[in-house]
Design a protein around this motif. Sequence first.
Motif, PDB file in Angstrom:
ATOM      1  N   ASP A   1       0.808  -1.207   0.000  1.00 41.73           N
ATOM      2  CA  ASP A   1       0.000   0.000   0.000  1.00 41.73           C
ATOM      3  C   ASP A   1       0.844   1.261   0.000  1.00 41.73           C
ATOM      4  OD1 ASP A   1       0.216   1.256   2.791  1.00 41.73           O
ATOM      5  OD2 ASP A   1      -0.196  -0.830   3.262  1.00 41.73           O
ATOM      6  N   SER A   2       0.211   2.332  -0.387  1.00 39.33           N
ATOM      7  CA  SER A   2       0.867   3.629  -0.359  1.00 39.33           C
ATOM      8  C   SER A   2      -0.098   4.712   0.113  1.00 39.33           C
ATOM      9  CB  SER A   2       1.384   3.970  -1.761  1.00 39.33           C
ATOM     10  OG  SER A   2       0.299   4.023  -2.656  1.00 39.33           O
ATOM     11  N   GLY A   3      -1.171   4.317   0.754  1.00 37.58           N
ATOM     12  CA  GLY A   3      -2.155   5.282   1.219  1.00 37.58           C
ATOM     13  C   GLY A   3      -3.215   4.592   2.036  1.00 37.58           C
ATOM     14  N   PRO A   4      -4.355   5.258   2.254  1.00 33.76           N
ATOM     15  CA  PRO A   4      -5.429   4.667   3.051  1.00 33.76           C
ATOM     16  C   PRO A   4      -5.910   3.354   2.439  1.00 33.76           C
ATOM     17  CG  PRO A   4      -5.896   6.965   2.550  1.00 33.76           C
ATOM     18  CD  PRO A   4      -4.691   6.571   1.750  1.00 33.76           C
ATOM     19  N   LEU A   5      -6.149   2.382   3.286  1.00 32.77           N
ATOM     20  CA  LEU A   5      -6.585   1.068   2.815  1.00 32.77           C
ATOM     21  C   LEU A   5      -8.075   0.881   2.989  1.00 32.77           C
ATOM     22  CD1 LEU A   5      -3.877  -1.255   4.400  1.00 32.77           C
ATOM     23  CD2 LEU A   5      -4.091  -0.600   2.012  1.00 32.77           C
ATOM     24  N   ARG A   6      -8.682   0.161   2.063  1.00 38.73           N
ATOM     25  CA  ARG A   6     -10.050  -0.312   2.242  1.00 38.73           C
ATOM     26  C   ARG A   6      -9.973  -1.527   3.149  1.00 38.73           C
ATOM     27  NH1 ARG A   6     -14.391   1.431  -1.045  1.00 38.73           N
ATOM     28  NH2 ARG A   6     -15.426   0.018   0.373  1.00 38.73           N
ATOM     29  N   PRO A   7     -10.984  -1.805   3.944  1.00 37.62           N
ATOM     30  CA  PRO A   7     -10.952  -2.999   4.788  1.00 37.62           C
ATOM     31  C   PRO A   7     -10.824  -4.260   3.935  1.00 37.62           C
ATOM     32  CG  PRO A   7     -12.744  -1.544   5.452  1.00 37.62           C
ATOM     33  CD  PRO A   7     -12.190  -1.009   4.153  1.00 37.62           C
ATOM     34  N   LEU A   8      -9.934  -5.152   4.357  1.00 34.30           N
ATOM     35  CA  LEU A   8      -9.729  -6.397   3.604  1.00 34.30           C
ATOM     36  C   LEU A   8     -11.019  -7.195   3.482  1.00 34.30           C
ATOM     37  CD1 LEU A   8      -6.246  -7.619   4.816  1.00 34.30           C
ATOM     38  CD2 LEU A   8      -6.888  -6.913   2.515  1.00 34.30           C
ATOM     39  N   ARG A   9     -11.862  -7.158   4.498  1.00 33.77           N
ATOM     40  CA  ARG A   9     -13.112  -7.934   4.425  1.00 33.77           C
ATOM     41  C   ARG A   9     -13.966  -7.466   3.256  1.00 33.77           C
ATOM     42  NH1 ARG A   9     -13.536  -4.690   8.770  1.00 33.77           N
ATOM     43  NH2 ARG A   9     -15.129  -3.078   8.668  1.00 33.77           N
ATOM     44  N   ASP A  10     -13.926  -6.159   2.938  1.00 36.31           N
ATOM     45  CA  ASP A  10     -14.694  -5.637   1.806  1.00 36.31           C
ATOM     46  C   ASP A  10     -14.109  -6.124   0.479  1.00 36.31           C
ATOM     47  OD1 ASP A  10     -16.115  -4.316   3.767  1.00 36.31           O
ATOM     48  OD2 ASP A  10     -15.389  -2.312   3.226  1.00 36.31           O
ATOM     49  N   ILE A  11     -12.785  -6.110   0.379  1.00 34.54           N
ATOM     50  CA  ILE A  11     -12.119  -6.581  -0.843  1.00 34.54           C
ATOM     51  C   ILE A  11     -12.399  -8.061  -1.043  1.00 34.54           C
ATOM     52  CG2 ILE A  11      -9.891  -6.913  -1.987  1.00 34.54           C
ATOM     53  CD1 ILE A  11      -8.928  -4.415  -0.362  1.00 34.54           C
ATOM     54  N   TYR A  12     -12.231  -8.857   0.026  1.00 30.15           N
ATOM     55  CA  TYR A  12     -12.492 -10.301  -0.055  1.00 30.15           C
ATOM     56  C   TYR A  12     -13.932 -10.583  -0.464  1.00 30.15           C
ATOM     57  CZ  TYR A  12      -8.117 -12.085   1.931  1.00 30.15           C
ATOM     58  OH  TYR A  12      -6.809 -12.436   2.136  1.00 30.15           O
ATOM     59  N   ALA A  13     -14.887  -9.809   0.056  1.00 30.25           N
ATOM     60  CA  ALA A  13     -16.299 -10.030  -0.264  1.00 30.25           C
ATOM     61  C   ALA A  13     -16.557  -9.829  -1.757  1.00 30.25           C
ATOM     62  CB  ALA A  13     -17.182  -9.106   0.563  1.00 30.25           C
ATOM     63  N   VAL A  14     -15.993  -8.780  -2.328  1.00 29.22           N
ATOM     64  CA  VAL A  14     -16.178  -8.523  -3.763  1.00 29.22           C
ATOM     65  C   VAL A  14     -15.514  -9.616  -4.591  1.00 29.22           C
ATOM     66  CG1 VAL A  14     -15.652  -6.940  -5.664  1.00 29.22           C
ATOM     67  CG2 VAL A  14     -16.413  -6.031  -3.456  1.00 29.22           C
ATOM     68  N   VAL A  15     -14.295  -9.986  -4.222  1.00 30.07           N
ATOM     69  CA  VAL A  15     -13.584 -11.031  -4.971  1.00 30.07           C
ATOM     70  C   VAL A  15     -14.326 -12.360  -4.873  1.00 30.07           C
ATOM     71  CG1 VAL A  15     -11.441 -12.359  -5.122  1.00 30.07           C
ATOM     72  CG2 VAL A  15     -11.352  -9.883  -4.788  1.00 30.07           C
ATOM     73  N   ALA A  16     -14.834 -12.713  -3.702  1.00 29.52           N
ATOM     74  CA  ALA A  16     -15.574 -13.975  -3.537  1.00 29.52           C
ATOM     75  C   ALA A  16     -16.801 -14.020  -4.444  1.00 29.52           C
ATOM     76  CB  ALA A  16     -15.985 -14.155  -2.081  1.00 29.52           C
ATOM     77  N   ARG A  17     -17.440 -12.882  -4.611  1.00 31.13           N
ATOM     78  CA  ARG A  17     -18.626 -12.804  -5.465  1.00 31.13           C
ATOM     79  C   ARG A  17     -18.262 -12.812  -6.952  1.00 31.13           C
ATOM     80  NH1 ARG A  17     -20.485  -8.156  -3.627  1.00 31.13           N
ATOM     81  NH2 ARG A  17     -19.617  -6.921  -5.315  1.00 31.13           N
ATOM     82  N   GLU A  18     -17.214 -12.087  -7.318  1.00 33.58           N
ATOM     83  CA  GLU A  18     -16.868 -11.886  -8.728  1.00 33.58           C
ATOM     84  C   GLU A  18     -15.912 -12.928  -9.306  1.00 33.58           C
ATOM     85  OE1 GLU A  18     -18.238  -9.631 -10.667  1.00 33.58           O
ATOM     86  OE2 GLU A  18     -19.383  -8.677  -9.062  1.00 33.58           O
ATOM     87  N   MET A  19     -15.022 -13.498  -8.478  1.00 34.98           N
ATOM     88  CA  MET A  19     -14.046 -14.468  -8.958  1.00 34.98           C
ATOM     89  C   MET A  19     -13.674 -15.394  -7.790  1.00 34.98           C
ATOM     90  SD  MET A  19     -10.373 -13.885 -10.876  1.00 34.98           S
ATOM     91  CE  MET A  19     -11.090 -13.132 -12.327  1.00 34.98           C
ATOM     92  N   PRO A  20     -14.543 -16.341  -7.465  1.00 34.65           N
ATOM     93  CA  PRO A  20     -14.294 -17.214  -6.318  1.00 34.65           C
ATOM     94  C   PRO A  20     -12.976 -17.979  -6.444  1.00 34.65           C
ATOM     95  CG  PRO A  20     -16.510 -17.536  -7.170  1.00 34.65           C
ATOM     96  CD  PRO A  20     -15.776 -16.667  -8.155  1.00 34.65           C
ATOM     97  N   GLY A  21     -12.319 -18.166  -5.322  1.00 34.99           N
ATOM     98  CA  GLY A  21     -11.062 -18.899  -5.272  1.00 34.99           C
ATOM     99  C   GLY A  21     -10.239 -18.425  -4.093  1.00 34.99           C
ATOM    100  N   ARG A  22      -8.985 -18.825  -4.073  1.00 35.72           N
ATOM    101  CA  ARG A  22      -8.079 -18.454  -2.984  1.00 35.72           C
ATOM    102  C   ARG A  22      -7.301 -17.199  -3.380  1.00 35.72           C
ATOM    103  NH1 ARG A  22      -2.599 -20.735  -1.923  1.00 35.72           N
ATOM    104  NH2 ARG A  22      -2.044 -19.887   0.086  1.00 35.72           N
ATOM    105  N   VAL A  23      -7.421 -16.153  -2.596  1.00 37.52           N
ATOM    106  CA  VAL A  23      -6.700 -14.905  -2.867  1.00 37.52           C
ATOM    107  C   VAL A  23      -5.218 -15.138  -2.597  1.00 37.52           C
ATOM    108  CG1 VAL A  23      -6.371 -12.507  -2.166  1.00 37.52           C
ATOM    109  CG2 VAL A  23      -8.686 -13.440  -2.384  1.00 37.52           C
ATOM    110  N   LEU A  24      -4.402 -14.872  -3.611  1.00 40.66           N
ATOM    111  CA  LEU A  24      -2.957 -15.049  -3.488  1.00 40.66           C
ATOM    112  C   LEU A  24      -2.246 -13.737  -3.175  1.00 40.66           C
ATOM    113  CD1 LEU A  24      -2.360 -17.367  -6.567  1.00 40.66           C
ATOM    114  CD2 LEU A  24      -2.603 -18.041  -4.166  1.00 40.66           C
ATOM    115  N   ARG A  25      -2.762 -12.637  -3.730  1.00 38.26           N
ATOM    116  CA  ARG A  25      -2.094 -11.354  -3.554  1.00 38.26           C
ATOM    117  C   ARG A  25      -3.076 -10.214  -3.796  1.00 38.26           C
ATOM    118  NH1 ARG A  25       2.173 -10.208  -7.922  1.00 38.26           N
ATOM    119  NH2 ARG A  25       0.337  -9.507  -9.043  1.00 38.26           N
ATOM    120  N   ILE A  26      -2.910  -9.166  -3.018  1.00 41.38           N
ATOM    121  CA  ILE A  26      -3.653  -7.926  -3.236  1.00 41.38           C
ATOM    122  C   ILE A  26      -2.612  -6.820  -3.314  1.00 41.38           C
ATOM    123  CG2 ILE A  26      -5.349  -6.295  -2.328  1.00 41.38           C
ATOM    124  CD1 ILE A  26      -6.513  -8.656  -0.692  1.00 41.38           C
ATOM    125  N   LYS A  27      -2.638  -6.082  -4.406  1.00 37.69           N
ATOM    126  CA  LYS A  27      -1.629  -5.044  -4.619  1.00 37.69           C
ATOM    127  C   LYS A  27      -2.306  -3.729  -4.985  1.00 37.69           C
ATOM    128  CE  LYS A  27       2.516  -4.229  -7.355  1.00 37.69           C
ATOM    129  NZ  LYS A  27       3.379  -4.777  -8.401  1.00 37.69           N
TER     130      LYS A  27
END
Length: 78
Positions: A15-41
């Motif tokens: 990161d280089s600034g304010p972060l969104r909560p990881l739970r929000d990112i995971y929720a969107v990814v689970a809905r849009e592209m289910p699988g195991r998250v390897l990296r968030i950049k």
Amino acid sequence: MDASARSHSSVLVEDSGPLRPLRDIYAVVAREMPGRVLRIKRVRRAGRQAYAVRVLKADGKRGDIVLDGVSLAVIERR
């Protein structure tokens, strides 16, 4: 670990600034592209902050999804 990186249960969030909560990112990814998250950049797309997420899908293939940094809307999917 580099001072500009944060770890959350083996997923690296660069990161280089304010972060969104990881739970929000995971929720969107689970809905849009289910699988195991390897990296968030944190990345920039069209001059805006975004999250590039790499996912290992159930079929064993890698997928990438890019979310808008503010709304978490999907901007790219590969």
